[in-house]
Scaffold this motif. Structure first.
Motif, short mmCIF file in Angstrom:
data_model
loop_
_atom_site.label_atom_id
_atom_site.label_comp_id
_atom_site.label_asym_id
_atom_site.label_seq_id
_atom_site.Cartn_x
_atom_site.Cartn_y
_atom_site.Cartn_z
N LEU A 4 0.90 -1.30 0.12
CA LEU A 4 0.07 0.07 0.07
C LEU A 4 0.94 1.22 -0.17
CD1 LEU A 4 -2.72 1.50 0.32
CD2 LEU A 4 -2.28 1.24 2.99
N THR A 5 0.71 2.16 -1.03
CA THR A 5 1.71 3.51 -1.31
C THR A 5 0.91 4.33 -0.49
OG1 THR A 5 2.68 2.52 -3.35
CG2 THR A 5 2.62 4.94 -2.52
N LEU A 6 1.48 4.83 0.50
CA LEU A 6 0.57 5.99 1.20
C LEU A 6 0.46 7.20 0.50
CD1 LEU A 6 2.30 5.32 4.79
CD2 LEU A 6 0.27 4.27 4.09
N LYS A 7 -0.72 7.83 0.60
CA LYS A 7 -1.12 9.22 -0.05
C LYS A 7 -0.23 10.24 0.79
CE LYS A 7 -5.23 7.71 -1.94
NZ LYS A 7 -6.70 7.68 -2.18
N HIS A 8 -0.15 9.90 1.99
CA HIS A 8 0.44 10.84 3.05
C HIS A 8 1.43 10.13 3.84
CE1 HIS A 8 -3.12 13.53 2.29
NE2 HIS A 8 -3.73 12.39 2.26
N PRO A 9 2.75 10.12 3.26
CA PRO A 9 3.91 9.36 4.01
C PRO A 9 4.27 10.12 5.31
CG PRO A 9 4.46 9.85 1.60
CD PRO A 9 3.13 10.63 1.85
N LEU A 10 4.86 9.22 6.19
CA LEU A 10 4.93 9.53 7.57
C LEU A 10 6.21 9.93 7.78
CD1 LEU A 10 2.69 7.06 9.25
CD2 LEU A 10 2.15 9.30 9.15
N THR A 11 6.72 11.03 8.40
CA THR A 11 8.02 11.08 8.58
C THR A 11 8.45 11.10 10.04
OG1 THR A 11 8.01 12.63 6.64
CG2 THR A 11 10.15 12.81 8.32
N PHE A 12 9.58 10.33 10.33
CA PHE A 12 10.33 10.29 11.74
C PHE A 12 11.48 10.49 11.86
CE2 PHE A 12 6.55 7.27 11.17
CZ PHE A 12 6.09 7.41 12.57
N GLY A 13 12.07 11.68 12.35
CA GLY A 13 13.35 12.21 12.07
C GLY A 13 13.68 12.42 10.76
N LYS A 14 14.81 11.58 10.42
CA LYS A 14 15.30 11.43 8.98
C LYS A 14 14.60 10.34 8.20
CE LYS A 14 19.80 13.34 10.29
NZ LYS A 14 21.27 13.21 10.30
N LYS A 15 13.77 9.62 8.72
CA LYS A 15 13.23 8.49 8.09
C LYS A 15 11.75 8.66 7.62
CE LYS A 15 12.31 3.38 8.39
NZ LYS A 15 12.86 2.41 9.02
N ASP A 65 -5.39 6.64 3.94
CA ASP A 65 -4.42 5.48 4.00
C ASP A 65 -4.91 4.45 5.16
OD1 ASP A 65 -2.82 6.77 2.11
OD2 ASP A 65 -1.64 7.94 3.80
N TYR A 66 -5.37 4.87 6.12
CA TYR A 66 -5.86 4.02 7.11
C TYR A 66 -7.01 2.86 6.47
CZ TYR A 66 -8.49 2.20 11.01
OH TYR A 66 -9.26 0.90 11.55
N ARG A 67 -7.97 3.86 5.74
CA ARG A 67 -9.17 3.15 5.45
C ARG A 67 -8.57 2.15 4.31
NH1 ARG A 67 -13.87 2.70 7.44
NH2 ARG A 67 -14.75 2.65 5.37
N ALA A 68 -7.61 2.42 3.28
CA ALA A 68 -6.77 1.52 2.35
C ALA A 68 -6.33 0.24 2.83
CB ALA A 68 -6.11 2.46 1.30
#
Length: 96
Positions: A4-15, A65-68
């Protein structure tokens, strides 16, 4: 099952997490999520289990993204149920 490619990617620090990769099967541990919590918490736990992702990350997914992800998880569970239908009758899966 797929990715599942996220429409809204999540960022944690540099990742950045831009996708979730689902296994193509369920395990007994996945079903534990249905035993211990309310509906949404169960889904979050199931998605986390199926993707090998921490629940805290799944909680941060945007709604679409959660629903997908929820839809993919449902399809995996439904596939298990459909597989059970053919197992009824004499010694399911065993040859005589």
């Amino acid at each position: 099952m797929g990715t599942l490619t996220l429409k809204h990617p999540l960022t944690f620090g540099k990742k950045t997490i831009s996708s979730l990769t689902f296994r193509d099967y369920t395990t007994a541990g996945d079903y534990l999520s249905f035993d211990q919590r309310g509906g949404v918490a169960q889904r979050i736990a199931l998605i986390a289990s199926l993707t090998g992702t921490d629940e805290s990350l799944i909680r941060q997914l945007r709604g679409p993204d959660y629903r997908a992800a929820e839809k993919i998880a449902d399809e995996l569970i439904e596939a298990d149920e459909e597989g059970d239908e053919g197992d009824e009758g004499e010694d399911a899966g065993q040859k005589k």
